[in-house]
Design a protein around this motif. Structure first.
Motif, PDB file in Angstrom:
ATOM      1  N   ALA A 177       0.833  -1.204   0.000  1.00  0.00           N
ATOM      2  CA  ALA A 177       0.000   0.000   0.000  1.00  0.00           C
ATOM      3  C   ALA A 177       0.870   1.257   0.000  1.00  0.00           C
ATOM      4  N   LEU A 178       1.966   1.213   0.760  1.00  0.00           N
ATOM      5  CA  LEU A 178       2.908   2.329   0.768  1.00  0.00           C
ATOM      6  C   LEU A 178       3.461   2.586  -0.624  1.00  0.00           C
ATOM      7  N   VAL A 209      -6.302   6.034  -0.910  1.00  0.00           N
ATOM      8  CA  VAL A 209      -5.661   4.746  -1.211  1.00  0.00           C
ATOM      9  C   VAL A 209      -5.933   3.744  -0.105  1.00  0.00           C
ATOM     10  N   ALA A 210      -5.786   4.174   1.151  1.00  0.00           N
ATOM     11  CA  ALA A 210      -5.987   3.271   2.284  1.00  0.00           C
ATOM     12  C   ALA A 210      -7.405   2.710   2.303  1.00  0.00           C
ATOM     13  N   ASP A 211      -8.388   3.560   2.064  1.00  0.00           N
ATOM     14  CA  ASP A 211      -9.780   3.102   2.070  1.00  0.00           C
ATOM     15  C   ASP A 211     -10.061   2.187   0.887  1.00  0.00           C
ATOM     16  N   ALA A 212      -9.561   2.542  -0.296  1.00  0.00           N
ATOM     17  CA  ALA A 212      -9.803   1.726  -1.484  1.00  0.00           C
ATOM     18  C   ALA A 212      -9.133   0.363  -1.355  1.00  0.00           C
ATOM     19  N   TYR A 213      -7.925   0.351  -0.784  1.00  0.00           N
ATOM     20  CA  TYR A 213      -7.213  -0.909  -0.588  1.00  0.00           C
ATOM     21  C   TYR A 213      -7.827  -1.727   0.537  1.00  0.00           C
ATOM     22  N   GLY A 214      -8.456  -1.056   1.492  1.00  0.00           N
ATOM     23  CA  GLY A 214      -9.002  -1.741   2.650  1.00  0.00           C
ATOM     24  C   GLY A 214      -7.923  -2.032   3.683  1.00  0.00           C
ATOM     25  N   ASP A 219      -2.160  -1.541  10.029  1.00  0.00           N
ATOM     26  CA  ASP A 219      -1.305  -1.101   8.932  1.00  0.00           C
ATOM     27  C   ASP A 219      -1.355   0.416   8.742  1.00  0.00           C
ATOM     28  N   ARG A 220      -2.510   1.011   8.971  1.00  0.00           N
ATOM     29  CA  ARG A 220      -2.607   2.472   8.860  1.00  0.00           C
ATOM     30  C   ARG A 220      -1.711   3.146   9.896  1.00  0.00           C
ATOM     31  N   SER A 221      -1.693   2.596  11.104  1.00  0.00           N
ATOM     32  CA  SER A 221      -0.927   3.217  12.181  1.00  0.00           C
ATOM     33  C   SER A 221       0.580   3.066  11.999  1.00  0.00           C
ATOM     34  N   VAL A 226       6.908   2.765   8.397  1.00  0.00           N
ATOM     35  CA  VAL A 226       7.432   1.950   7.297  1.00  0.00           C
ATOM     36  C   VAL A 226       7.939   2.846   6.178  1.00  0.00           C
ATOM     37  N   ALA A 227       7.239   3.939   5.914  1.00  0.00           N
ATOM     38  CA  ALA A 227       7.663   4.858   4.854  1.00  0.00           C
ATOM     39  C   ALA A 227       9.042   5.436   5.144  1.00  0.00           C
TER      40      ALA A 227
END
Length: 282
Positions: A177-178, A209-214, A219-221, A226-227
């Motif tokens: 996702a990143l 992107v986060a919402d579309a990917y689910g 992972d959001r937190s 990670v970035a």
């Protein structure tokens, strides 16, 4: 499907050059196929594409074999990509959401794929001295990990297929996702963004992107963490690949990709709170 020599079904037509991205040269279209050089990650890529065909994932080319010239033969995927100069529609948020959905569909399709015994993903480089640590999250699937605008095929304004799997490797879902956000939000100093993306609301686009990917809450937190870690590692890996492989990699380094990576790291540290808030807000 094997990796044996591809048998031409009839007299091949003319070779039409195609844009090969930043580092892949010699990509051509022949009829309804694409011919491209065999890369160092080919054993994994070929097995991965066979798996996607077996599970019926429509958003990727099919691997057909190796032609008499020693090139990979893939099915041609019709549609449009955001070549250079980037089109204005690259900033469209509906298209952005469709990229997130496509990559999630790919990740779900590949979740059951097991790297074949004896196949080592990647470009075969040892980590250089001083390389910062990896993110502390285990691999969950073999990600595409090169979701640049050049590698997403759109049809009817919707992301329809992924191409160019040369960078595929085992990663955590948060890293995949990143990778989408990196190119499509985009994550980095606005001065380095493509012109249509220089004034967009980056945290908002990360949330799309986060919402579309689910993306999961966990992972959001951890996305910003990670970035930053991936960006720190990117400087070392890009420098090493440029020195050892040359070609397009060396050209990118000479053109200042290392400086852009450093600016991205500083920008991420400045914008971390805003990005995290956008991703984790109810």
């Amino acid at each position: 499907m094997t990796s044996g020599t591809y048998t031409e079904p009839h007299e091949p037509g003319p070779e039409i050059p195609l844009a090969g991205g930043d580092v892949t040269e010699g990509v051509v279209r022949v009829g309804d196929t694409v011919r491209r050089p065999v890369g160092p990650n080919a054993p994994l890529v070929h097995a991965l594409l066979r798996h996607l065909e077996e599970v019926g994932f429509a958003g990727a080319p099919r691997f057909l074999g190796i032609d008499a010239a020693g090139r990979e033969v893939l099915t041609f995927v019709p549609g449009e990509v955001a070549g250079r100069p980037r089109p204005a529609w690259i900033a469209d948020e509906e298209r952005l959401a469709s990229v997130g959905r496509l990559v999630r569909d790919y990740d779900d399709a590949v979740a059951g794929f097991v790297v074949p015994e004896g196949v080592r993903p990647g470009y075969g480089f040892a980590e250089p001295p001083g390389m910062p640590p990896k993110p502390p999250y285990p691999a969950e699937l073999v990600g595409h990990m090169d979701c640049t605008p050049d590698n997403i095929v759109f049809r009817g304004g919707e992301a329809a297929a992924l191409i160019d799997f040369d960078m595929a490797k085992p990663v955590a879902r948060v890293e995949e996702a990143l990778n989408v956000m990196l190119y499509w939000a985009p994550l980095g100093d606005p001065a380095d963004a493509d012109p249509p993306l220089r004034e967009v609301n980056v945290p908002r686009r990360c949330r799309i992107v986060a919402d579309a990917y689910g993306m999961s809450g966990a992972d959001r937190s951890r996305l910003v963490e990670v970035a930053v870690l991936r960006t720190r590692r990117a400087w070392f890996s890009m420098k090493q690949i440029a020195e050892e492989r040359g070609g397009g990699w060396a050209r990118m380094w000479e053109e200042g990709v290392g400086d852009r990576i450093k600016r991205r790291e500083a920008w991420l540290e400045r914008e971390a709170k805003a990005i995290d808030a956008a991703l984790t807000a109810p």
